[in-house]
Design a protein around this motif. Structure first.
Motif, PDB file in Angstrom:
ATOM      1  N   CYS A 357      62.938  50.001  77.501  1.00 42.35           N
ATOM      2  CA  CYS A 357      64.464  50.071  76.982  1.00 42.35           C
ATOM      3  C   CYS A 357      65.338  50.963  78.420  1.00 42.35           C
ATOM      4  O   CYS A 357      65.390  51.807  79.293  1.00 42.35           O
ATOM      5  N   ALA A 359      68.640  50.866  78.452  1.00 45.47           N
ATOM      6  CA  ALA A 359      69.833  52.369  78.300  1.00 45.47           C
ATOM      7  C   ALA A 359      69.019  52.890  77.465  1.00 45.47           C
ATOM      8  O   ALA A 359      67.792  53.493  78.072  1.00 45.47           O
ATOM      9  N   LYS A 360      69.833  53.986  77.372  1.00 49.96           N
ATOM     10  CA  LYS A 360      69.443  55.477  76.976  1.00 49.96           C
ATOM     11  C   LYS A 360      69.291  55.462  75.532  1.00 49.96           C
ATOM     12  O   LYS A 360      69.962  54.807  74.409  1.00 49.96           O
ATOM     13  N   LEU A 361      67.768  56.070  75.127  1.00 45.91           N
ATOM     14  CA  LEU A 361      67.792  56.069  73.593  1.00 45.91           C
ATOM     15  C   LEU A 361      67.699  56.893  72.579  1.00 45.91           C
ATOM     16  O   LEU A 361      68.253  58.268  72.958  1.00 45.91           O
ATOM     17  N   SER A 362      68.185  56.470  71.253  1.00 44.86           N
ATOM     18  CA  SER A 362      68.354  57.381  70.779  1.00 44.86           C
ATOM     19  C   SER A 362      66.904  57.919  69.650  1.00 44.86           C
ATOM     20  O   SER A 362      67.013  57.161  68.694  1.00 44.86           O
ATOM     21  N   CYS A 366      66.221  51.799  70.621  1.00 44.06           N
ATOM     22  CA  CYS A 366      67.094  51.247  71.652  1.00 44.06           C
ATOM     23  C   CYS A 366      68.347  50.479  71.655  1.00 44.06           C
ATOM     24  O   CYS A 366      68.311  49.147  71.291  1.00 44.06           O
ATOM     25  N   GLU A 368      70.601  48.814  74.298  1.00 46.64           N
ATOM     26  CA  GLU A 368      71.038  48.566  75.588  1.00 46.64           C
ATOM     27  C   GLU A 368      71.457  46.522  75.530  1.00 46.64           C
ATOM     28  O   GLU A 368      71.276  45.577  74.331  1.00 46.64           O
ATOM     29  N   TRP A 404      77.610  54.942  72.256  1.00 46.42           N
ATOM     30  CA  TRP A 404      75.786  53.995  72.320  1.00 46.42           C
ATOM     31  C   TRP A 404      76.439  52.910  73.417  1.00 46.42           C
ATOM     32  O   TRP A 404      75.368  52.645  73.704  1.00 46.42           O
TER      33      TRP A 404
END
Length: 453
Positions: A357, A359-362, A366, A368, A404
């Protein structure tokens, strides 16, 4: 005798008699060469008209050439050029007989066509026509100098560049975020309309409450229900209308049967079965594409937060649409069309992607901007990508957006442009008409010069 030879009387008469031959010859030369120039003008006009008529856009010869799978001679165009040339010359002859003098009538009788040669060839996208002529004109006055005729020759050339054959694979984002109102004004209407609506704890809903049940019943708190009840346009509806307008534009633009073929795909009908969904397979029947496009809907979702809202898998959709595309052609013939992916989206992916991913994962979720690796893979095969980016609108009243999406908001458009082939990117902010933007991008694709070898 001595007196006779010394007498100068009558010299002018003698010299005049001697000079009359070249004087008449010079005058005759001017007349005959003037007639030769007139003949060449007539021949050239007929030749120019013949080559242009032979490769006019709607001519039978061009239709034959476009349908040829290989380069070579275009027999129908050659016959058409010869017929048109002869008709032009015959019409001119008839005109002088009906409206001209006897001298003009004699002019036509003094002309003999020795050669009319036509060659029309297809070479790549170019259809080249050449007509060469040669004629003999009987002289009137130059015969005094022993010249009985003048040869007149010339040629005419014309080139018609045929248009490309293109296949368009429309990849239309119909995932939850496309349930957002389509304009800034509509977003404000949506916020007001949902002011007192509770949907899994959400109020003032303009972003996340976009539920459509699997049974076709629209959740009363969803964007879709609110939009329909309040005359609010959401993005997926605008996309469907834009596709309809695109088919109309393609129908108006195409010059040959099946010049533009289209296929339409979405990201799936339901969130329970997300996959590349074929709305309409590749076809030259654009009216069929138009009809099915009218039925494109937002992806249905059984409940808020279903599958952690992971319904926008760009990587998978682009890979799968690549599998749908056969060998990429040159666009020169109907059997060798160019291939385009026409990608319409707001540019934010949301999928299960525990690794890779951008971007930052939750957890494993993903969210993004589009990962352009999938775009690069398509372009490496020679497939061109045209991107219509529906600007992802900031939603500052939504907590999820702020946490996010906002961190990479400024890169969404940049990544979408990176996905597109050079020159084939168009962003549509809420202030602009999506249907109009779709037609602009289509015309940009169709009319952009491209190398054929």
């Amino acid at each position: 005798m001595k007196t006779f030879f010394s007498d100068r009387a009558g010299n002018f008469g003698i010299l005049g008699a001697i000079a009359i031959v070249p004087i008449l010859g010079a005058a005759g030369m001017a007349v005959d060469f003037s007639r030769a120039m007139e003949l060449r003008s007539r021949l050239q006009i007929a030749a120019d008209g013949a080559v242009l008529a032979a490769i006019s856009e709607k001519s039978a010869g061009v239709t034959q050439a476009v349908g040829m799978t290989n380069d070579g001679r275009v027999s129908i165009s050659e016959a058409e050029a010869k017929f048109f040339f002869d008709a032009q010359m015959e019409a001119k002859k008839k005109s002088t007989k009906e409206h001209g003098t006897d001298s003009e009538d004699n002019f036509s009788q003094d002309v003999k066509l020795d050669l009319v040669q036509v060659k029309v060839t297809k070479a790549g996208k170019d259809i080249k026509a050449n007509l060469t002529y040669q004629a003999t004109l009987k002289t009137s006055f130059l015969r005094v100098l022993g010249k009985d005729s003048i040869t007149v020759s010339g040629s005419a050339n014309a080139v018609f560049q045929s248009e490309s054959f293109m296949d368009f694979y429309l990849l239309l984002d119909n995932t939850p975020s496309m349930g957002v109102a389509s304009t800034t004004a509509d977003i404000e209407k949506m916020i007001k309309a949902t002011k007192n609506v509770s949907d899994s704890g959400s109020r003032n809903c303009a972003f996340a409450c976009h539920i459509v049940s699997e049974k076709g019943v629209v959740d009363t708190g969803s964007n879709y229900a609110v939009a329909k009840a309040n005359g609010i346009s959401i993005r997926i509806d605008a996309v469907a209308k834009a596709v309809v307008e695109l088919t109309k534009e393609a129908e108006a633009q195409q010059s040959y049967p099946d010049q533009f073929r289209m296929a339409t795909y979405t990201f799936g009908e339901t969130a329970m079965d997300t996959k590349l969904f074929k709305v309409e397979g590749l076809t030259g029947d654009l009216s069929k594409v138009k009809k099915t496009a009218e039925g494109i809907k937002l992806m249905s979702i059984p409940k808020q937060g279903y599958n952690n809202d992971q319904q926008t898998d760009f990587d998978n959709a682009l890979k799968k649409i690549g599998d749908e595309i056969t060998a990429v052609g040159t666009g020169l013939t109907a059997t060798s069309p160019e291939k385009f992916v026409f990608f319409v989206s707001d540019g934010v992916g949301d999928s299960y992607k525990p690794k890779g991913c951008t971007a930052k994962l939750s957890g494993s979720r993903c969210q993004e901007p589009i990962d352009t690796k999938s775009c690069t893979a398509l372009k490496a095969r020679g497939i061109k990508i045209a991107v219509l980016y529906t600007t992802y609108l900031p939603l500052p009243n939504n907590d999820w957006y702020n946490q996010w999406i906002k961190p990479f908001q400024t890169t969404i458009g940049t990544k979408m442009q990176e996905c597109a082939s050079p020159g084939f990117y168009f962003e549509v902010p809420p202030s602009q008409n999506l249907e109009g933007a779709m037609k602009i991008l289509f015309n940009k694709v169709v009319h952009t010069p491209r190398l054929t070898s």
